[in-house]
Design a protein around this motif. Sequence first.
Motif, PDB file in Angstrom:
ATOM      1  N   GLN A  75      47.026  19.005 -26.558  1.00 50.16           N
ATOM      2  CA  GLN A  75      47.927  18.459 -27.706  1.00 50.16           C
ATOM      3  C   GLN A  75      46.794  17.837 -28.543  1.00 50.16           C
ATOM      4  O   GLN A  75      46.955  17.667 -29.982  1.00 50.16           O
ATOM      5  CB  GLN A  75      48.589  17.137 -27.189  1.00 50.16           C
ATOM      6  N   ILE A  82      46.828  18.552 -32.863  1.00 50.38           N
ATOM      7  CA  ILE A  82      46.478  17.727 -34.030  1.00 50.38           C
ATOM      8  C   ILE A  82      45.382  18.231 -34.840  1.00 50.38           C
ATOM      9  O   ILE A  82      45.009  17.943 -35.889  1.00 50.38           O
ATOM     10  CB  ILE A  82      46.637  16.394 -33.491  1.00 50.38           C
ATOM     11  N   TYR A 128      57.187  24.394 -38.798  1.00 43.94           N
ATOM     12  CA  TYR A 128      56.129  23.513 -38.555  1.00 43.94           C
ATOM     13  C   TYR A 128      55.247  23.140 -39.763  1.00 43.94           C
ATOM     14  O   TYR A 128      54.940  21.919 -40.226  1.00 43.94           O
ATOM     15  CB  TYR A 128      55.276  23.450 -37.286  1.00 43.94           C
ATOM     16  N   THR A 179      55.268  14.810 -36.260  1.00 42.38           N
ATOM     17  CA  THR A 179      54.957  14.593 -34.625  1.00 42.38           C
ATOM     18  C   THR A 179      55.947  14.363 -33.831  1.00 42.38           C
ATOM     19  O   THR A 179      56.428  14.436 -32.761  1.00 42.38           O
ATOM     20  CB  THR A 179      53.589  14.028 -34.525  1.00 42.38           C
ATOM     21  N   LEU A 226      50.254  13.475 -27.966  1.00 40.58           N
ATOM     22  CA  LEU A 226      50.427  13.984 -29.286  1.00 40.58           C
ATOM     23  C   LEU A 226      50.483  13.089 -30.335  1.00 40.58           C
ATOM     24  O   LEU A 226      50.073  13.034 -31.459  1.00 40.58           O
ATOM     25  CB  LEU A 226      51.468  15.188 -29.432  1.00 40.58           C
ATOM     26  N   LEU A 227      51.597  12.380 -29.923  1.00 37.91           N
ATOM     27  CA  LEU A 227      51.608  11.140 -31.058  1.00 37.91           C
ATOM     28  C   LEU A 227      50.457  10.225 -31.405  1.00 37.91           C
ATOM     29  O   LEU A 227      50.176   9.838 -32.470  1.00 37.91           O
ATOM     30  CB  LEU A 227      52.885  10.156 -30.513  1.00 37.91           C
ATOM     31  N   ALA A 256      48.171  12.012 -33.323  1.00 39.23           N
ATOM     32  CA  ALA A 256      48.790  12.020 -34.781  1.00 39.23           C
ATOM     33  C   ALA A 256      48.546  10.998 -35.948  1.00 39.23           C
ATOM     34  O   ALA A 256      48.183  10.871 -36.865  1.00 39.23           O
ATOM     35  CB  ALA A 256      50.249  12.616 -34.725  1.00 39.23           C
TER      36      ALA A 256
END
Length: 310
Positions: free
Chosen positions: A36, A40, A106, A119, A265-266, A269
Amino acid sequence: MSVENQPLSPEGTIKRAGSDLSSGNLRGAGLMAFGQMAFIGNATLMKLVSTDLTLFQSIFLRGLFTIVVLGGFAWYRRELLPEFKRGDGLVLSLRVAGEVGAALCYFMALFNLPIANVTAIMLSVPLVITLGAALLFGETVGWRRYGAIALGFCGVLVIVRPGGEAFDVYSLWALGSMLSVAARDLATRRLSSGLPSVFVAFVTAVVVTLVSALLLPTMDWKPVTPGSLVLLVGAAGFIMLVHVSVIMAMRCGEVAFVTPFRYTLLVWAIVLGYLVFGEIPDRWTLLGGLIIVATGIYSLWRQRRSIRNV
């Protein structure tokens, strides 16, 4: 036999006992979290290069670098021409088709929306995988998990806000990418244990690059600067790490244990979106993202609990 090449049980877990299973879970979690972060990193560099190059140019040139390195690595490991088992060809084709859709949708969304918004929508992938596994593979999903999936999709609606003033049509591209990624990961789980992860990543990169090459005439070709090439090489390095680490993560640990680490991931991001682009997600994006994360983790916890009770 390596951990990633051990046989999978019907629940998608690897048939190991005690410490071996725990070790596989920890390895899978680490690989997923690392994947992840790399994802990013790739997204950040590709968004930076979007100011100089077109969408299909970026994907095509990045793909060329990826093919050379992955192909060389697969050749070095003597995995460039692996032995296919029955059904692998079809499953690999489905996985590659999912990856093509995921990549095109994406980047179409990423080039036009803040990283955190795209994301947050992508975080609903585990919920879609759970639903897909129930509908396609007959995996048992109780009413609580169906409720979590429904609530998670509500979180997506909070982010997208269809019909509202804040609605952006590029959010639909993010939704398309999310569905494609879910299809890709469901197919990954059905690949035979003997098919090398590096080979799967190589074939995926080749097809994505070819598709982007076919689409190049639909957009003007812009001059490629040395700075753009540096960004693309970096993005290619990151995407190779993503391909290999996520494939290995999905194959070496319990899906219910490994998948929640996708939610890191968040964090990446939001951090990189702010530091690199000065993007600050609004409260609705954050709220929707938190709903998706919470329901996703709950759904996976219920899955892990039900497997242990079998």
